[in-house]
Design a protein around this motif. Structure first.
Motif, PDB file in Angstrom:
ATOM      1  N   UNK A   1       2.001   5.837 -14.052  1.00 43.68           N
ATOM      2  CA  UNK A   1       2.225   4.809 -13.029  1.00 43.68           C
ATOM      3  C   UNK A   1       0.927   4.310 -12.412  1.00 43.68           C
ATOM      4  N   UNK A   2      -0.215   4.857 -12.866  1.00 39.57           N
ATOM      5  CA  UNK A   2      -1.486   4.433 -12.281  1.00 39.57           C
ATOM      6  C   UNK A   2      -1.781   2.955 -12.504  1.00 39.57           C
ATOM      7  N   UNK A   3      -1.527   2.421 -13.707  1.00 43.07           N
ATOM      8  CA  UNK A   3      -1.775   0.961 -13.865  1.00 43.07           C
ATOM      9  C   UNK A   3      -0.913   0.137 -12.927  1.00 43.07           C
ATOM     10  N   UNK A   4       0.372   0.535 -12.741  1.00 42.22           N
ATOM     11  CA  UNK A   4       1.234  -0.226 -11.835  1.00 42.22           C
ATOM     12  C   UNK A   4       0.735  -0.124 -10.399  1.00 42.22           C
TER      13      UNK A   4
ATOM     14  N   UNK B   1      -2.231  -2.333  -9.926  1.00 47.73           N
ATOM     15  CA  UNK B   1      -1.825  -3.742  -9.747  1.00 47.73           C
ATOM     16  C   UNK B   1      -1.356  -4.009  -8.337  1.00 47.73           C
ATOM     17  N   UNK B   2      -0.628  -3.019  -7.762  1.00 49.47           N
ATOM     18  CA  UNK B   2      -0.169  -3.185  -6.377  1.00 49.47           C
ATOM     19  C   UNK B   2      -1.346  -3.291  -5.417  1.00 49.47           C
ATOM     20  N   UNK B   3      -2.342  -2.399  -5.612  1.00 48.36           N
ATOM     21  CA  UNK B   3      -3.518  -2.425  -4.717  1.00 48.36           C
ATOM     22  C   UNK B   3      -4.337  -3.695  -4.900  1.00 48.36           C
ATOM     23  N   UNK B   4      -4.445  -4.177  -6.133  1.00 49.82           N
ATOM     24  CA  UNK B   4      -5.184  -5.419  -6.375  1.00 49.82           C
ATOM     25  C   UNK B   4      -4.498  -6.607  -5.679  1.00 49.82           C
TER      26      UNK B   4
ATOM     27  N   UNK C   1       0.839  -1.210   0.000  1.00 49.66           N
ATOM     28  CA  UNK C   1       0.000   0.000   0.000  1.00 49.66           C
ATOM     29  C   UNK C   1       0.868   1.251   0.000  1.00 49.66           C
ATOM     30  N   UNK C   2       1.959   1.234   0.795  1.00 52.01           N
ATOM     31  CA  UNK C   2       2.860   2.390   0.819  1.00 52.01           C
ATOM     32  C   UNK C   2       3.501   2.599  -0.550  1.00 52.01           C
ATOM     33  N   UNK C   3       3.910   1.488  -1.240  1.00 56.11           N
ATOM     34  CA  UNK C   3       4.501   1.617  -2.576  1.00 56.11           C
ATOM     35  C   UNK C   3       3.491   2.182  -3.563  1.00 56.11           C
TER      36      UNK C   3
ATOM     37  N   UNK D   1       1.448   6.751  -6.849  1.00 56.30           N
ATOM     38  CA  UNK D   1       0.354   7.643  -7.233  1.00 56.30           C
ATOM     39  C   UNK D   1       0.666   9.107  -6.926  1.00 56.30           C
ATOM     40  N   UNK D   2       1.402   9.314  -5.832  1.00 54.21           N
ATOM     41  CA  UNK D   2       1.597  10.710  -5.396  1.00 54.21           C
ATOM     42  C   UNK D   2       2.828  11.369  -6.017  1.00 54.21           C
ATOM     43  N   UNK D   3       3.931  10.667  -6.178  1.00 56.24           N
ATOM     44  CA  UNK D   3       5.175  11.305  -6.601  1.00 56.24           C
ATOM     45  C   UNK D   3       5.818  10.636  -7.806  1.00 56.24           C
ATOM     46  N   UNK D   4       5.212   9.630  -8.291  1.00 57.04           N
ATOM     47  CA  UNK D   4       5.819   8.959  -9.438  1.00 57.04           C
ATOM     48  C   UNK D   4       5.522   9.689 -10.730  1.00 57.04           C
ATOM     49  N   UNK D   5       6.207   9.304 -11.783  1.00 60.10           N
ATOM     50  CA  UNK D   5       5.956   9.910 -13.105  1.00 60.10           C
ATOM     51  C   UNK D   5       4.583   9.539 -13.627  1.00 60.10           C
ATOM     52  N   UNK D   6       4.083  10.321 -14.565  1.00 55.77           N
ATOM     53  CA  UNK D   6       2.774   9.991 -15.144  1.00 55.77           C
ATOM     54  C   UNK D   6       2.807   8.608 -15.778  1.00 55.77           C
TER      55      UNK D   6
END
Length: 453
Positions: free
Chosen positions: A286-289, A292-295, A272-274, A279-284
C-alpha cells in the motif's frame, strides 16, 4: 481658542479696524470742515462789522463837516464839534472818541474820567500799545485796528474792532469801535454745535460698528452651528460606511477562509489520516497508494499557500512596500488580466518615490476598486492604466471602453455607489483630487496626489 472662535475673530477684526479707520478719517475731515466753516463765519461777521464801522465814521464826519470845512480853528468851533460827536451813539455800547496826535484824550462819552489823560503809553494785557497803534492807523489815512478795551456795559475788557480817521487841520484822531464779544459768543455757539455734530457722527459710527460686529458674530455662530451639524452628519455617515466596509471585508475574508482554505485543510487532514492508516495497518504493497495520497495532499498544500498569498496581497500587497507603487500596479494589472481575461495595458512614467506611503496605498486601493467595478459592471473589452509622476505629485488614470454609467446619479444614491464614494473619500482624506468621466464610449477615472502629502 476654538477654531470657530478664531474664524469669528478673524472676520470681526478687519471690520472693526476698517470702521475705526473710517471713523478717524471722518473725524479729521469733520474737524477740518468745522475749522473752515468757523473761519468763513468769522470772516463774514468781521466784514459786516467793518462795513458798519466805515458807515458810522462817514456819518460822524458828515455831521461835523460844516464846522471842519469852514476853515475856523477857534475853541468854540472845536467844542461844538466835540458836542456833536459826543451826542452821537448807536446801540448800547456804540460811541465816538477823540484824541490828539500826542495821545491826549479829548472826548470819551462813556468814560469821561479819561478826558485830559495822556494814554499814549497805554498797553493792553497782551502788551500791545493801544493808542499808539490807533494813531499810526490814522496817520496812514485811516483804517481798522483790533485791540482790547473795557466794555462800558460790563466793565470788563473785551476784544474791540475800531475804525479811526485823522482830522489833520485840528490835529485830531476821531474814531469809533464795535465790541466783538457777541461775535465770539456766536462763534462759540458754532463750535459747540459742530462738536456736537462730530460727537453724534462718532456715536453713529460706533453704533454701526457694534451692530455690524454683532451681526457678523451671530452669522458666524449660525454658520458654524450649521456647518457643525452638516459635519457631524457626514461624520456619522462616514463612520457607518467605515463600519460597513469593515464588515464587508471581514465577510469576504471569512468566505475566503471558509470556502477555500478551510475546505482544503479539512481535505488535506483526511488524506493525511488515510495515508497514515495505509502505511501503519494496511496490507503490504500500500506504500505507492499512500505516497499518491501524500503527493495529492502536498499539491493541495501548495494551493492553500497560494490562496493565503492572494488574501494577504489583497489585505496589504508586500510588493507595494518592497518595490513601490508602479510595480504594485503592474502586478495588479497582470493579476486582473489573468483572472478576468480582459487585456490590460499598464504604462508608468516619471518617478513616484517622493509620494508618501499613505498616498501610495490610497492610489493602489483606488485602482483595485476601479478594476473591481470594471469587472462587475462595465463589460469592457480593454483597460488602460497610466501612472505619471513629477516633482509636484502623481497622477493615476484608469480608462475602459465599457458601456459607462451615470456617475453623478450613482454617487448621490444612498444605497448604491459605495465603492465610488469610498474612492472619493479616500482621495479627500489625503487632500488629493478625484474625477470620473463616464459615457457610452467608456469611463475614465483620474486621481491626483501631491508629493507633500
Amino acid at each position: 481658542m476654538k477654531l470657530r472662535q478664531k474664524v469669528i475673530f478673524l472676520a470681526i477684526t478687519p471690520l472693526i479696524v476698517a470702521l475705526c479707520a473710517i471713523a478717524l478719517a471722518v473725524r479729521h475731515q469733520s474737524e477740518l470742515l468745522a475749522q473752515q466753516q468757523r473761519a468763513t463765519i468769522q470772516q463774514a461777521y468781521l466784514s459786516s462789522k467793518e462795513a458798519e464801522l466805515r458807515h458810522y465814521v462817514a456819518l460822524a464826519s458828515h455831521s461835523i463837516a460844516h464846522l471842519y470845512d469852514s476853515g475856523r480853528d477857534d475853541a468854540a468851533t472845536r467844542n461844538e464839534a466835540m458836542r456833536i460827536l459826543g451826542s452821537l451813539s448807536y446801540g448800547d455800547d456804540g460811541y465816538f472818541f477823540l484824541y490828539d496826535m500826542q495821545g491826549n484824550t479829548l472826548m470819551h462819552p462813556r468814560q469821561p474820567e479819561l478826558v485830559g489823560q495822556n494814554l499814549f503809553g497805554l498797553r493792553d494785557q497782551n502788551g500791545r500799545p493801544t493808542i499808539q497803534n490807533l494813531l499810526q492807523r490814522a496817520r496812514e489815512g485811516g483804517g481798522l485796528e483790533r485791540y482790547m478795551w473795557v466794555k462800558p456795559s460790563t466793565r470788563k475788557p473785551v476784544a474791540k474792532l475800531g475804525y479811526v480817521v485823522a482830522l489833520p487841520r485840528w490835529g485830531w484822531m476821531m474814531g469809533t469801535g464795535i465790541y466783538l464779544d457777541d461775535v465770539d459768543a456766536a462763534l462759540a455757539k458754532v463750535d459747540v454745535q459742530q462738536s456736537r455734530n462730530i460727537h453724534n457722527t462718532m456715536l453713529w459710527i460706533a453704533g454701526i460698528a457694534i451692530l455690524s460686529s454683532v451681526t457678523v458674530a451671530i452669522s458666524g455662530l449660525a454658520l458654524n452651528v450649521s456647518e457643525l451639524r452638516v459635519a457631524d452628519a457626514k461624520l456619522r455617515v462616514l463612520a457607518q460606511r467605515v463600519v460597513e466596509s469593515q464588515e464587508e471585508e471581514r465577510a469576504r475574508l471569512s468566505r475566503d477562509l471558509h470556502d477555500g482554505i478551510s475546505q482544503w485543510l479539512v481535505s488535506i487532514k483526511l488524506q493525511i489520516e488515510a495515508g497514515i492508516i495505509r502505511l501503519s495497518s494496511g496490507p503490504p504493497g500500500q506504500q505507492p497508494a499512500a505516497q499518491g495520497v501524500f503527493e495529492h495532499a502536498a499539491e493541495q498544500l501548495g494551493n492553500v499557500m497560494a490562496e493565503v498569498r492572494r488574501i494577504s496581497h489583497n489585505l496589504r500587497p508586500a510588493i507595494l512596500d518592497d518595490l513601490g507603487l508602479a510595480a504594485a500596479l503592474a502586478h495588479l494589472a497582470k493579476e486582473y488580466m489573468l483572472s478576468s481575461g480582459t487585456p490590460v495595458h499598464f504604462e508608468a512614467s516619471g518617478s513616484t518615490d517622493a509620494l508618501p506611503d499613505v498616498a501610495s496605498t490610497v492610489l493602489f486601493r483606488l485602482a483595485q476598486e476601479a478594476l473591481t467595478n470594471i469587472e462587475r459592471h462595465a463589460g469592457a473589452g480593454r483597460v488602460e492604466i497610466a501612472l505619471a509622476g513629477d516633482a509636484a505629485g502623481v497622477t493615476l488614470r484608469i480608462t475602459d471602453d465599457g458601456h459607462g454609467f451615470d456617475a453623478e446619479g450613482i454617487a448621490l444614491h444612498p444605497q448604491r455607489g459605495i465603492g465610488l464614494r469610498n474612492m472619493m473619500e479616500r482621495m479627500d482624506a489625503i487632500g488629493g483630487r478625484f474625477e470620473i468621466v463616464s459615457s457610452g464610449a467608456g469611463t475614465t477615472v483620474t486621481a491626483y496626489a501631491a508629493n507633500n502629502g
